[in-house]
Design a protein around this motif. Structure first.
Motif, PDB file in Angstrom:
ATOM      1  N   ASN A 154       0.978  -1.190  -0.002  1.00  0.00           N
ATOM      2  CA  ASN A 154       0.121  -0.011   0.035  1.00  0.00           C
ATOM      3  C   ASN A 154       0.806   1.292  -0.010  1.00  0.00           C
ATOM      4  OD1 ASN A 154      -2.815  -1.159   0.337  1.00  0.00           O
ATOM      5  ND2 ASN A 154      -1.894  -1.961   2.031  1.00  0.00           N
ATOM      6  N   ALA A 155       1.046   1.765  -1.254  1.00  0.00           N
ATOM      7  CA  ALA A 155       1.808   3.024  -1.031  1.00  0.00           C
ATOM      8  C   ALA A 155       1.039   4.388  -0.956  1.00  0.00           C
ATOM      9  CB  ALA A 155       2.700   3.128  -2.632  1.00  0.00           C
ATOM     10  N   GLY A 156      -0.192   4.195  -1.257  1.00  0.00           N
ATOM     11  CA  GLY A 156      -0.963   5.504  -1.031  1.00  0.00           C
ATOM     12  C   GLY A 156      -0.980   6.274  -2.320  1.00  0.00           C
ATOM     13  N   PRO A 157      -1.707   7.351  -2.367  1.00  0.00           N
ATOM     14  CA  PRO A 157      -1.916   8.377  -3.604  1.00  0.00           C
ATOM     15  C   PRO A 157      -0.539   9.146  -3.651  1.00  0.00           C
ATOM     16  CG  PRO A 157      -3.027   9.282  -1.825  1.00  0.00           C
ATOM     17  CD  PRO A 157      -2.460   7.996  -1.349  1.00  0.00           C
ATOM     18  N   GLY A 158      -0.285   9.656  -5.090  1.00  0.00           N
ATOM     19  CA  GLY A 158       0.393  10.607  -5.047  1.00  0.00           C
ATOM     20  C   GLY A 158       1.912  10.030  -5.454  1.00  0.00           C
ATOM     21  N   TYR A 159       2.431   8.882  -6.045  1.00  0.00           N
ATOM     22  CA  TYR A 159       3.556   8.256  -6.400  1.00  0.00           C
ATOM     23  C   TYR A 159       3.563   7.887  -7.905  1.00  0.00           C
ATOM     24  CZ  TYR A 159       4.774   7.507  -1.370  1.00  0.00           C
ATOM     25  OH  TYR A 159       4.875   7.776  -0.093  1.00  0.00           O
ATOM     26  N   LYS A 160       4.901   8.605  -8.408  1.00  0.00           N
ATOM     27  CA  LYS A 160       5.230   8.330  -9.729  1.00  0.00           C
ATOM     28  C   LYS A 160       6.599   7.634  -9.792  1.00  0.00           C
ATOM     29  CE  LYS A 160       2.296  11.062 -11.696  1.00  0.00           C
ATOM     30  NZ  LYS A 160       1.125  10.628 -12.688  1.00  0.00           N
ATOM     31  N   TRP A 161       7.035   7.355 -10.958  1.00  0.00           N
ATOM     32  CA  TRP A 161       8.370   6.475 -11.389  1.00  0.00           C
ATOM     33  C   TRP A 161       9.227   7.264 -12.134  1.00  0.00           C
ATOM     34  CZ3 TRP A 161       9.445   2.254  -8.254  1.00  0.00           C
ATOM     35  CH2 TRP A 161      10.422   1.469  -8.641  1.00  0.00           C
ATOM     36  N   GLY A 162      10.451   7.408 -11.567  1.00  0.00           N
ATOM     37  CA  GLY A 162      11.341   8.111 -12.378  1.00  0.00           C
ATOM     38  C   GLY A 162      12.289   7.103 -13.423  1.00  0.00           C
ATOM     39  N   TYR A 163      13.511   6.894 -13.200  1.00  0.00           N
ATOM     40  CA  TYR A 163      14.344   6.025 -13.782  1.00  0.00           C
ATOM     41  C   TYR A 163      14.830   5.305 -12.702  1.00  0.00           C
ATOM     42  CZ  TYR A 163      14.599   8.668 -18.204  1.00  0.00           C
ATOM     43  OH  TYR A 163      14.512   9.259 -19.477  1.00  0.00           O
ATOM     44  N   GLY A 164      14.389   3.991 -12.379  1.00  0.00           N
ATOM     45  CA  GLY A 164      14.636   3.229 -11.533  1.00  0.00           C
ATOM     46  C   GLY A 164      14.195   3.477  -9.876  1.00  0.00           C
ATOM     47  N   LEU A 165      13.395   4.665 -10.049  1.00  0.00           N
ATOM     48  CA  LEU A 165      13.292   5.073  -8.370  1.00  0.00           C
ATOM     49  C   LEU A 165      11.686   5.523  -8.383  1.00  0.00           C
ATOM     50  CD1 LEU A 165      15.965   7.876  -8.256  1.00  0.00           C
ATOM     51  CD2 LEU A 165      15.895   5.486  -7.070  1.00  0.00           C
ATOM     52  N   LEU A 166      11.133   5.082  -7.267  1.00  0.00           N
ATOM     53  CA  LEU A 166       9.833   5.554  -6.863  1.00  0.00           C
ATOM     54  C   LEU A 166       9.808   7.005  -6.174  1.00  0.00           C
ATOM     55  CD1 LEU A 166       6.853   4.697  -6.208  1.00  0.00           C
ATOM     56  CD2 LEU A 166       7.582   4.207  -3.755  1.00  0.00           C
ATOM     57  N   LEU A 167       9.063   7.926  -6.740  1.00  0.00           N
ATOM     58  CA  LEU A 167       9.052   9.030  -6.556  1.00  0.00           C
ATOM     59  C   LEU A 167       7.959   9.673  -5.628  1.00  0.00           C
ATOM     60  CD1 LEU A 167      10.231  10.686  -9.793  1.00  0.00           C
ATOM     61  CD2 LEU A 167      11.704   9.882  -7.978  1.00  0.00           C
ATOM     62  N   ASN A 168       7.852  10.263  -4.567  1.00  0.00           N
ATOM     63  CA  ASN A 168       6.820  10.745  -3.820  1.00  0.00           C
ATOM     64  C   ASN A 168       6.631  12.052  -4.482  1.00  0.00           C
ATOM     65  OD1 ASN A 168       9.325  10.903  -2.104  1.00  0.00           O
ATOM     66  ND2 ASN A 168       7.877  12.607  -1.063  1.00  0.00           N
ATOM     67  N   THR A 169       5.313  12.611  -4.645  1.00  0.00           N
ATOM     68  CA  THR A 169       5.355  14.119  -5.318  1.00  0.00           C
ATOM     69  C   THR A 169       4.851  15.072  -4.300  1.00  0.00           C
ATOM     70  OG1 THR A 169       2.899  13.275  -5.740  1.00  0.00           O
ATOM     71  CG2 THR A 169       4.286  12.994  -7.460  1.00  0.00           C
ATOM     72  N   ASP A 170       4.543  14.623  -3.023  1.00  0.00           N
ATOM     73  CA  ASP A 170       4.301  15.454  -2.004  1.00  0.00           C
ATOM     74  C   ASP A 170       5.327  15.296  -0.700  1.00  0.00           C
ATOM     75  OD1 ASP A 170       1.877  16.709  -3.055  1.00  0.00           O
ATOM     76  OD2 ASP A 170       1.098  14.708  -2.536  1.00  0.00           O
ATOM     77  N   ASP A 171       5.619  16.348   0.114  1.00  0.00           N
ATOM     78  CA  ASP A 171       6.170  15.904   1.154  1.00  0.00           C
ATOM     79  C   ASP A 171       5.668  15.015   2.141  1.00  0.00           C
ATOM     80  OD1 ASP A 171       8.102  18.398   0.391  1.00  0.00           O
ATOM     81  OD2 ASP A 171       7.243  19.579   1.782  1.00  0.00           O
ATOM     82  N   VAL A 172       6.278  14.159   2.833  1.00  0.00           N
ATOM     83  CA  VAL A 172       5.721  13.292   3.852  1.00  0.00           C
ATOM     84  C   VAL A 172       5.676  13.789   5.153  1.00  0.00           C
ATOM     85  CG1 VAL A 172       5.843  11.057   4.836  1.00  0.00           C
ATOM     86  CG2 VAL A 172       6.281  11.250   2.382  1.00  0.00           C
TER      87      VAL A 172
ATOM     88  N   ALA B  94       9.200  16.080  -1.052  1.00  0.00           N
ATOM     89  CA  ALA B  94       8.635  15.946  -2.290  1.00  0.00           C
ATOM     90  C   ALA B  94      10.039  15.539  -3.330  1.00  0.00           C
ATOM     91  CB  ALA B  94       7.825  16.875  -2.825  1.00  0.00           C
ATOM     92  N   GLY B  95       9.931  14.616  -4.204  1.00  0.00           N
ATOM     93  CA  GLY B  95      10.928  14.602  -5.321  1.00  0.00           C
ATOM     94  C   GLY B  95      11.959  13.560  -4.686  1.00  0.00           C
ATOM     95  N   SER B  96      11.617  13.052  -3.560  1.00  0.00           N
ATOM     96  CA  SER B  96      12.823  11.982  -3.084  1.00  0.00           C
ATOM     97  C   SER B  96      12.857  10.714  -4.027  1.00  0.00           C
ATOM     98  CB  SER B  96      12.597  11.740  -1.616  1.00  0.00           C
ATOM     99  OG  SER B  96      12.892  12.602  -0.853  1.00  0.00           O
ATOM    100  N   GLY B  97      13.868   9.889  -4.201  1.00  0.00           N
ATOM    101  CA  GLY B  97      13.727   8.665  -4.936  1.00  0.00           C
ATOM    102  C   GLY B  97      13.864   7.419  -3.731  1.00  0.00           C
ATOM    103  N   ALA B  98      13.146   6.386  -3.857  1.00  0.00           N
ATOM    104  CA  ALA B  98      13.209   5.306  -3.110  1.00  0.00           C
ATOM    105  C   ALA B  98      13.080   3.981  -3.659  1.00  0.00           C
ATOM    106  CB  ALA B  98      12.272   5.528  -1.894  1.00  0.00           C
ATOM    107  N   TRP B  99      13.356   2.874  -3.286  1.00  0.00           N
ATOM    108  CA  TRP B  99      12.784   1.764  -3.540  1.00  0.00           C
ATOM    109  C   TRP B  99      13.394   0.695  -2.501  1.00  0.00           C
ATOM    110  CZ3 TRP B  99       8.590   0.543  -5.062  1.00  0.00           C
ATOM    111  CH2 TRP B  99       8.166  -0.591  -5.510  1.00  0.00           C
ATOM    112  N   ALA B 100      12.969  -0.654  -2.658  1.00  0.00           N
ATOM    113  CA  ALA B 100      13.082  -1.489  -1.441  1.00  0.00           C
ATOM    114  C   ALA B 100      13.541  -3.079  -2.114  1.00  0.00           C
ATOM    115  CB  ALA B 100      11.684  -1.826  -0.858  1.00  0.00           C
ATOM    116  N   GLY B 101      13.754  -3.896  -1.482  1.00  0.00           N
ATOM    117  CA  GLY B 101      14.031  -5.293  -1.919  1.00  0.00           C
ATOM    118  C   GLY B 101      13.186  -6.284  -1.104  1.00  0.00           C
ATOM    119  N   LEU B 102      12.796  -7.223  -1.863  1.00  0.00           N
ATOM    120  CA  LEU B 102      11.728  -8.318  -1.589  1.00  0.00           C
ATOM    121  C   LEU B 102      11.871  -8.813  -0.087  1.00  0.00           C
ATOM    122  CD1 LEU B 102       9.203  -9.743  -2.358  1.00  0.00           C
ATOM    123  CD2 LEU B 102      10.606 -11.665  -3.225  1.00  0.00           C
TER     124      LEU B 102
END
Length: 385
Positions: free
Chosen positions: A307-325, A331-339
């Protein structure tokens, strides 16, 4: 940053995770390191920031970086069809339904491009988030991608290219593209272009001799709530190097790569990408499409619902949040995870990057998500204190 230590220790003491290591960096260096719990459940040897973890899909941004290096060299065009580099991709069809237990396949409406691999919009999926792929693998006798066998590249698309964001084996195909354009195998491309220049000597696609005493196993929780080491392991003689999940690394090693992204492609005078390329990686590359707000599990032994919730996009290899958390990343941070439950983020606005590591299944149980949030809040609270 003692509050971060308390967060990590409390999670291990509560049994939420078998162990945990975490690290935080800024543009000048590492500003926090911490860990809690044993490297192997029930043993005395502690986990630490030099422990080797299966970083699984945190491999994706590394393989993506190898592809972007080929773009900068002029050997790879992101807008070109995948089949122009990997002719076998022309045989991949769309799974369009079922006739009983027989998959119904058709040609895609358009040719998938390399950029669609980078952005997970080619139509390719993963079994653990697709009941159709679970059924297809069973019907065809095809193993999932973790088998390390080339037969996984026969998996069908789940949608026409460019029509949906579907998280899947795109970066494994991208690794094949890197090999075709660089003229070397993916492990060599990564070592020559990324891990070597950045001094990441503890990051490899296979377990190295001598790592047995520094690697944490994949843990599973028993019905009594206690953690135990499993025999789960990645194929150590794979038929291809998995750009989607194959790397082992340590928190101290991977933070070097994160800091290079934070530095606009440069770490301590060593440049692996141009600033403009990194800027593009942290920019929405999927247009009006969005990362799904909720993804149900198709394999509860591998993952919980995501459950990521709303407001997420994808860049090059990165999940991007479009709003401040609030109280966390900007906003504009890039992230991801491993299984196997490793997570990272890079926050260019605040000027920090961080990652948190354990190795257990299934992915993202609620108590682990609570730990990740508490860790991140403690990191940002320490910065403002």
């Amino acid at each position: 940053m003692s509050a971060i230590d308390d967060v990590l220790s409390a999670a291990v003491e509560a049994g939420d995770v078998p162990n945990v290591a975490a690290i935080v960096g800024d543009r000048n260096g590492v500003i926090y390191e911490g860990a809690a719990g044993p490297r192997v459940a029930g043993a005395a040897d502690p986990v630490g920031v030099d422990t080797h973890f299966r970083i699984m899909s945190m491999t994706k941004i590394v393989a993506t970086t190898a592809a972007l290096q080929q773009v900068e060299k002029g050997t790879l065009d992101l807008d070109a069809p995948i089949a122009s580099y990997c002719p076998e991709f022309a045989d991949v069809q769309v799974l369009d339904g079922w006739d009983g237990d027989t998959p119904r396949l058709r040609a895609p409406a358009s040719q998938a491009t390399v950029k669609q691999l980078v952005t997970h919009t080619s139509g390719l999926g993963y079994w653990f988030w697709s009941e159709d792929l679970v059924k297809w693998e069973a019907a065809t006798g095809t193993p999932n991608v973790l088998a390390g066998a080339n037969v996984i590249f026969t998996a069908p698309l789940l949608a026409d290219p460019g029509t949906r964001y579907i998280y899947g084996i795109n970066t494994d195909w991208l690794g094949k593209v890197v090999e075709a354009t660089s003229g070397v195998t993916l492990d060599v491309a990564v070592k020559d272009g990324i891990t070597g220049p950045l001094g990441m000597g503890e990051t490899e696609f296979q377990l190295r001799d001598g790592w047995s005493g520094s690697t944490t196993p994949v843990h599973l929780k028993g019905e009594d709530g206690t953690w135990a080491a499993s025999e789960i392991e990645l194929n150590q003689q794979p038929e291809y190097y998995a750009g989607g999940h194959g790397l082992y690394s340590t928190p101290r090693d991977y933070i070097k790569f994160q800091r290079a992204l934070l530095g606009g492609g440069e770490l301590d005078g060593t440049r692996i990408l141009q600033q403009s390329t990194v800027d593009a990686a942290f920019t929405n590359q999927i247009g009006d499409l969005s990362f799904p707000e909720a993804i149900p599990t198709a394999d509860p032994t591998s993952t919980h619902e995501f459950n990521a919730g709303p407001g997420y996009k994808w860049g090059y290899g990165l999940l991007l949040n479009t709003d401040d958390v609030p109280g966390m990343r900007r906003a504009g941070s890039g992230a991801w995870a491993g299984l196997c439950n490793t997570h990272f983020w890079v926050d260019p606005t605040t000027g920090i990057c961080a990652s948190i590591y354990s190795n257990f299944l299934p992915f993202v149980p609620p108590e682990a998500l609570a730990l990740y949030a508490s860790f991140e809040k403690a990191v940002y609270a320490s910065l403002s204190s």
